[in-house]
Write an enzyme that holds these catalytic residues in place. Structure first.
Site, PDB file in Angstrom:
ATOM      1  N   ASP A 213       0.821  -1.317  -0.045  1.00 15.16           N
ATOM      2  CA  ASP A 213      -0.334  -0.169  -0.068  1.00 15.16           C
ATOM      3  C   ASP A 213       1.265   1.383   0.176  1.00 15.16           C
ATOM      4  OD1 ASP A 213      -2.067   1.738   0.723  1.00 15.16           O
ATOM      5  OD2 ASP A 213      -2.950   0.564   1.915  1.00 15.16           O
ATOM      6  N   HIS A 307     -10.354  -1.240  -7.498  1.00 14.60           N
ATOM      7  CA  HIS A 307      -9.847  -0.177  -6.399  1.00 14.60           C
ATOM      8  C   HIS A 307      -9.167   0.954  -7.197  1.00 14.60           C
ATOM      9  CE1 HIS A 307      -9.016   2.281  -3.021  1.00 14.60           C
ATOM     10  NE2 HIS A 307      -7.960   1.990  -3.055  1.00 14.60           N
TER      11      HIS A 307
HETATM   12  C1  HEM Z   1      -3.559   2.573  -4.511  1.00 12.13           C
HETATM   13  C2  HEM Z   1      -5.463   0.401  -0.704  1.00 12.13           C
HETATM   14  C3  HEM Z   1      -8.640   3.052   0.568  1.00 12.13           C
HETATM   15  C4  HEM Z   1      -6.360   6.257  -2.963  1.00 12.13           C
HETATM   16  C5  HEM Z   1      -4.023   1.599  -3.545  1.00 12.13           C
HETATM   17  C6  HEM Z   1      -3.699   0.294  -3.641  1.00 12.13           C
HETATM   18  C7  HEM Z   1      -4.383  -0.943  -2.635  1.00 12.13           C
HETATM   19  C8  HEM Z   1      -4.873   0.456  -1.561  1.00 12.13           C
HETATM   20  C9  HEM Z   1      -3.763  -1.814  -1.630  1.00 12.13           C
HETATM   21  C10 HEM Z   1      -2.526  -0.243  -4.595  1.00 12.13           C
HETATM   22  C11 HEM Z   1      -1.186  -0.114  -4.188  1.00 12.13           C
HETATM   23  C12 HEM Z   1      -0.672   1.607  -4.111  1.00 12.13           C
HETATM   24  O1  HEM Z   1      -1.151   2.138  -5.039  1.00 12.13           O
HETATM   25  O2  HEM Z   1      -0.793   2.092  -3.476  1.00 12.13           O
HETATM   26  C13 HEM Z   1      -6.513   0.726  -0.142  1.00 12.13           C
HETATM   27  C14 HEM Z   1      -7.103   0.122   1.556  1.00 12.13           C
HETATM   28  C15 HEM Z   1      -7.820   1.455   1.343  1.00 12.13           C
HETATM   29  C16 HEM Z   1      -7.731   2.572   0.653  1.00 12.13           C
HETATM   30  C17 HEM Z   1      -6.954  -0.765   1.861  1.00 12.13           C
HETATM   31  C18 HEM Z   1      -8.821   1.591   2.469  1.00 12.13           C
HETATM   32  C19 HEM Z   1      -9.140   0.899   4.304  1.00 12.13           C
HETATM   33  C20 HEM Z   1      -7.996   4.489  -0.361  1.00 12.13           C
HETATM   34  C21 HEM Z   1      -8.804   5.688  -0.229  1.00 12.13           C
HETATM   35  C22 HEM Z   1      -8.856   6.993  -1.423  1.00 12.13           C
HETATM   36  C23 HEM Z   1      -8.039   5.983  -1.920  1.00 12.13           C
HETATM   37  C24 HEM Z   1     -10.360   6.338   0.905  1.00 12.13           C
HETATM   38  C25 HEM Z   1      -9.063   8.015  -1.392  1.00 12.13           C
HETATM   39  C26 HEM Z   1     -10.289   8.601  -1.068  1.00 12.13           C
HETATM   40  C27 HEM Z   1      -6.152   5.596  -3.877  1.00 12.13           C
HETATM   41  C28 HEM Z   1      -5.128   6.310  -4.745  1.00 12.13           C
HETATM   42  C29 HEM Z   1      -4.317   5.343  -5.074  1.00 12.13           C
HETATM   43  C30 HEM Z   1      -4.810   3.645  -4.521  1.00 12.13           C
HETATM   44  C31 HEM Z   1      -5.160   7.330  -5.282  1.00 12.13           C
HETATM   45  C32 HEM Z   1      -3.005   4.801  -5.916  1.00 12.13           C
HETATM   46  C33 HEM Z   1      -4.298   4.597  -7.499  1.00 12.13           C
HETATM   47  C34 HEM Z   1      -3.197   4.996  -8.786  1.00 12.13           C
HETATM   48  O3  HEM Z   1      -2.780   3.494  -9.063  1.00 12.13           O
HETATM   49  O4  HEM Z   1      -3.227   5.830  -9.034  1.00 12.13           O
HETATM   50  N1  HEM Z   1      -4.653   1.224  -1.978  1.00 12.13           N
HETATM   51  N2  HEM Z   1      -6.845   2.099   0.137  1.00 12.13           N
HETATM   52  N3  HEM Z   1      -7.090   4.033  -1.378  1.00 12.13           N
HETATM   53  N4  HEM Z   1      -6.006   3.903  -3.221  1.00 12.13           N
HETATM   54 FE1  HEM Z   1      -6.286   2.565  -2.173  1.00 12.13          FE
END
Ligand code: HEM
Length: 400
Positions: A213, A307
């Site tokens: 993450d 996601h």
């Molecule tokens: C990407 C997990 C909530 C925004 C990711 C990734 C994971 C992840 C595993 C892919 C690896 C990375 O690029 O870091 C989670 C989990 C969440 C959560 C477990 C809640 C418990 C959120 C929320 C937002 C968000 C609330 C924004 C409102 C993003 C963004 C990316 C991302 C902007 C990168 C997307 C890209 O590749 O451009 N998240 N996330 N995430 N997450 Fe989350």
């Protein structure tokens, strides 16, 4: 951050051998300790104009504390309180004991300590309402939200981060001692990442779903300039220049239901592999995802509700994610068989304008994100993060 060469590799040995190997290899030299002491100070200097704890590489531990200001506090007394907390923080971050510190020895290893201050709507309304940015207010509600007051709102925020939990506990105690005569603690959220020395420095953290993450995040100063910092040409008040905004969402993660999902299902929900963090269309963690790629049957390899597809949208909105895991007491009555983890993410996101950057992204996720099956936002707060003149000066001095 300290580079404790080789410690990450030794963890795989397990048991006593691992402990011995780590003890041998990871003991920091005096030079490394000196560097730890200087770390936060350097950061503050390098990030001149910005508070530390934002672009700073994430430390292993964090404590977010939101306060309500006492009703009787006038603007000038708020300023006096902030000056005291600023003095304390500047000393703690540079390894010096604050004036009234009763355990001064504990200030000696700052372990990458940063203290970041956030001003909520209530504080700015009381000090200088005309200078309040239009976005400094609660986010609009989303249909996935189950927000609780005990994790939401606040007039004033301290984000305290360090690589050592003892350093953090001491800093927190000193700051709370000085704040408590004028404030009431509204909520505290404690979070953690992998311990310093347990993994190779600079690798992406795992959250409690086991996912890497933090892969896609703005990192260069050009990116940070576009995404995070409020510029002097932004049209915002001077006290915000060099500053940012912080959205903190407490998001609970249902690990019991996550247990029921098979590996392909877990990977499809994000659009990335669990082992390497690589996109489902690539091989390595930092490969660019191919959102157009299709399976032989004609379906998108990274599905419409994955996601990373929902979060990225057309790429117009970006944020700096600085989240921490939480894992608190088991819930459920003893003997009921209902003891389950209370786990999740303290989702801390920095951006120049939460209304234009965070809110549309969150709206897209609320509408259709596979992760919503297992995650629930239970807290929400928005703070202005003022710019910093110099270490020791109240952040956002021009507000007062
Ligand atoms: C990407 C997990 C909530 C925004 C990711 C990734 C994971 C992840 C595993 C892919 C690896 C990375 O690029 O870091 C989670 C989990 C969440 C959560 C477990 C809640 C418990 C959120 C929320 C937002 C968000 C609330 C924004 C409102 C993003 C963004 C990316 C991302 C902007 C990168 C997307 C890209 O590749 O451009 N998240 N996330 N995430 N997450 Fe989350």
């Amino acid at each position: 951050m300290l580079g404790w060469g080789g410690a990450g590799a030794t963890v795989a040995l397990g048991g006593r051998a691992a402990v011995d190997a780590i003890a041998e290899q990871s003991a920091p030299s005096p030079e490394e300790l000196a560097r730890a002491a200087a770390f936060a100070f350097e950061t503050a200097t390098i990030e001149s104009g910005h508070q530390p704890g934002i672009a700073t590489p994430q430390q292993a531990h964090a404590s977010f504390i939101a306060f309500d200001l006492d009703a009787s506090l006038t603007a000038s007394r708020i300023k006096a309180l902030l000056q005291i907390l600023t003095d304390d923080s500047a000393r703690l971050m540079t390894g010096t004991a604050p004036i009234a510190d009763q355990e001064p020895e504990m200030a000696g290893d700052p372990a990458g300590l940063t203290v970041t201050m956030g001003y909520g709507p209530g504080l700015v309304d009381r000090v200088n309402p005309a200078a309040k940015p239009s976005w400094l207010k609660p986010l609009p509600g989303y249909k996935i939200d189950k927000l609780e007051d005990r994790w939401s709102g606040g007039d004033f925020l301290l984000q305290i981060c360090a690589d050592d939990p003892i350093t953090l506990a001491h800093a927190r105690r000193v700051l709370l001692k000085d704040a408590r005569a004028f404030t009431t603690v509204r909520w505290v959220q404690d979070g953690f990442l992998g311990a310093r020395g347990a993994r190779v420095t600079g690798t992406t953290m795992r959250n409690l779903f086991g996912q890497l993450d933090g892969t896609v995040n703005p990192r260069t100063s050009e990116d940070l300039g576009q995404v995070v910092w409020i510029g002097s040409d932004s049209g915002e008040s001077a006290w915000l220049h060099g500053g940012s905004s912080l959205v903190i969402r407490r998001i609970s993660m249902d690990l019991e239901r996550w247990d029921e999902v098979d590996r392909p299902g877990r990977e499809a929900s994000i659009g990335r592999r669990l082992d390497s963090g690589a996109p489902l269309t690539g091989t390595n963690e930092h490969d660019a995802p191919d959102f157009e790629a299709r399976t032989p049957q004609g379906f998108h390899v990274i599905g419409p509700a994955a996601h990373i597809r929902r979060a990225r949208g057309d790429g117009a909105e970006r944020i700096l994610r600085r989240p921490y895991n939480y894992d608190t007491a088991l819930s459920g009555a003893a003997g009921s068989g209902a003891q389950v983890n209370d786990s999740g993410l303290i989702f801390a996101a920095y951006q120049a304008n939460p209304e234009k950057q965070f809110a549309p992204m969150q709206a897209r996720l609320a509408e259709a994100d596979l992760l919503n099956t297992w995650t629930t936002p239970i807290g929400s707060a928005v703070f202005a993060i003022p710019g910093l003149g110099e270490l020791g000066e109240i952040p956002g001095k021009a507000l007062f």
